[in-house]
Design an enzyme around this catalytic site. Structure first.
Site, PDB file in Angstrom:
ATOM      1  N   GLU A 249       0.718  -1.143  -0.030  1.00 25.70           N
ATOM      2  CA  GLU A 249       0.072  -0.035  -0.153  1.00 25.70           C
ATOM      3  C   GLU A 249       0.870   1.149  -0.007  1.00 25.70           C
ATOM      4  OE1 GLU A 249      -3.619   1.808   2.674  1.00 25.70           O
ATOM      5  OE2 GLU A 249      -1.911   0.377   3.721  1.00 25.70           O
TER       6      GLU A 249
ATOM      7  N   LYS B 139      -9.708   1.586  -1.873  1.00 21.92           N
ATOM      8  CA  LYS B 139      -9.952   0.926  -0.497  1.00 21.92           C
ATOM      9  C   LYS B 139     -11.036   1.420   0.274  1.00 21.92           C
ATOM     10  CE  LYS B 139      -7.038   1.089   4.004  1.00 21.92           C
ATOM     11  NZ  LYS B 139      -6.226   1.881   4.353  1.00 21.92           N
TER      12      LYS B 139
ATOM     13  N   CYS C 241      -5.073  -3.276   3.230  1.00 20.91           N
ATOM     14  CA  CYS C 241      -4.692  -3.034   4.603  1.00 20.91           C
ATOM     15  C   CYS C 241      -5.857  -3.067   5.543  1.00 20.91           C
ATOM     16  CB  CYS C 241      -3.982  -1.506   4.777  1.00 20.91           C
ATOM     17  SG  CYS C 241      -2.923  -1.253   6.039  1.00 20.91           S
TER      18      CYS C 241
END
Length: 299
Positions: free
Chosen positions: A40, A115, A159
């Site tokens: 990321e 995300k 993440c």
């Protein structure tokens, strides 16, 4: 089929980060991997006041275009997390997308995922940082279907999404064989939860998990845990990189440190193992769909 996960310490310098990432892609290809995952925010990690100014739209993204060139040069698929500046006409302010991109071996973008879950936490009372990702980042609005790669059907997450099992289960139902989590875990949360969460996602979806990671001190006051790893559908760690340890009195890391030069973990995707695990314990068929279900919103 060999795959690789990378870890590195991205800084505010996009050119330096691109140089490190290009070398990691080349190293993975030379080792025989057909897919390599970078973490990321591989393009940069910078103070929040600089995040928007450093970001670019995809069609003008110097870092991403450099990786696309490298993927084609080394004939390897590349997954990576980057910052993406949105269309200014959308009126979203000075915030960016935390975008996860899959690049094929011809250098073409095959999937783009924003995300979903943003890292808004206050850990200062327990010795950790306060981070509010929503101040600089626009949350995504949908899950994207898995993409077929030489390593199998790959599902894209990022993440903090790791803490929410529902997206990974939805990707499983859409045919995912591999789940990917390019990440930048803090040292505190990494030590406590990183391995546990990754193995849980692998076990409950009976899928391979590729977790690339940021590692080391990016700038004063911001450091990442590292320990990128590859996990099989039984929950076994097949390969992993080192974790970052801040020592008492440390003044910072240097360009010669391994965390800044990058590290790879490489393992094999075994489709026979995946098939056997899912056959011997058929979780998908045993779900009580008459009692509960997973459903993606149409929004």
């Amino acid at each position: 089929m060999l795959v690789a996960v990378a870890q590195l310490c991205s800084s505010p310098s996009i050119s330096r980060n691109l140089s490190v990432c290009r070398r990691l892609v080349e190293r993975a290809a030379k080792a025989g991997a057909k897919l390599v995952y970078l973490p990321e925010a591989a393009d940069y990690i910078a103070p929040s006041t600089q995040v928007y100014d450093l970001a670019s739209a995809l069609d003008k993204h110097i870092f991403l275009n450099g990786l696309r060139e490298q993927a084609k040069l080394n004939c390897i698929w590349v997954g990576v997390g980057i910052h993406e500046r949105p269309d200014p006409n959308l009126g979203l302010g000075n915030r960016v997308y935390n975008t996860h991109v899959m690049i094929d071996s011809e250098g073409d973008i095959k999937r783009r995922y924003e995300k979903l879950h943003l890292f808004d936490v206050d850990l200062k009372d327990s010795g950790g940082p306060t981070l509010l990702e929503s101040r600089t980042t626009i949350p995504g609005s949908r899950i994207v279907r898995p993409v077929l790669t030489p390593a199998g059907n790959v599902g894209l997450l990022t993440c903090y999404d790791l803490r929410f099992p529902e997206p990974s289960l939805l990707l499983l139902e859409q045919g995912a064989q591999i789940l990917t989590y390019p990440s930048a875990f803090t040292i505190k949360t990494g030590k406590a939860h990183w391995e546990t969460l990754l193995r849980a996602r692998a076990i409950e979806t009976q899928s391979y998990v590729l977790a690339s990671a940021q590692v080391g001190e990016h700038f004063p006051g911001r450091a990442s845990y590292g320990r990128a790893m590859i996990i099989d559908p039984w929950g076994t760690i097949l390969a992993q990189c080192k974790e970052f340890e801040m020592t008492s009195g440390e003044e910072g890391v240097t360009e010669t440190d391994e965390s800044l030069q990058g590290e790879l973990a490489i393992a094999e995707i075994d489709f026979e193992l995946l098939t056997r695990v899912r056959k011997e314990m058929p979780l998908v068929n045993q779900r009580r769909r008459d009692i509960y279900s997973l459903q993606e919103s149409d929004v």
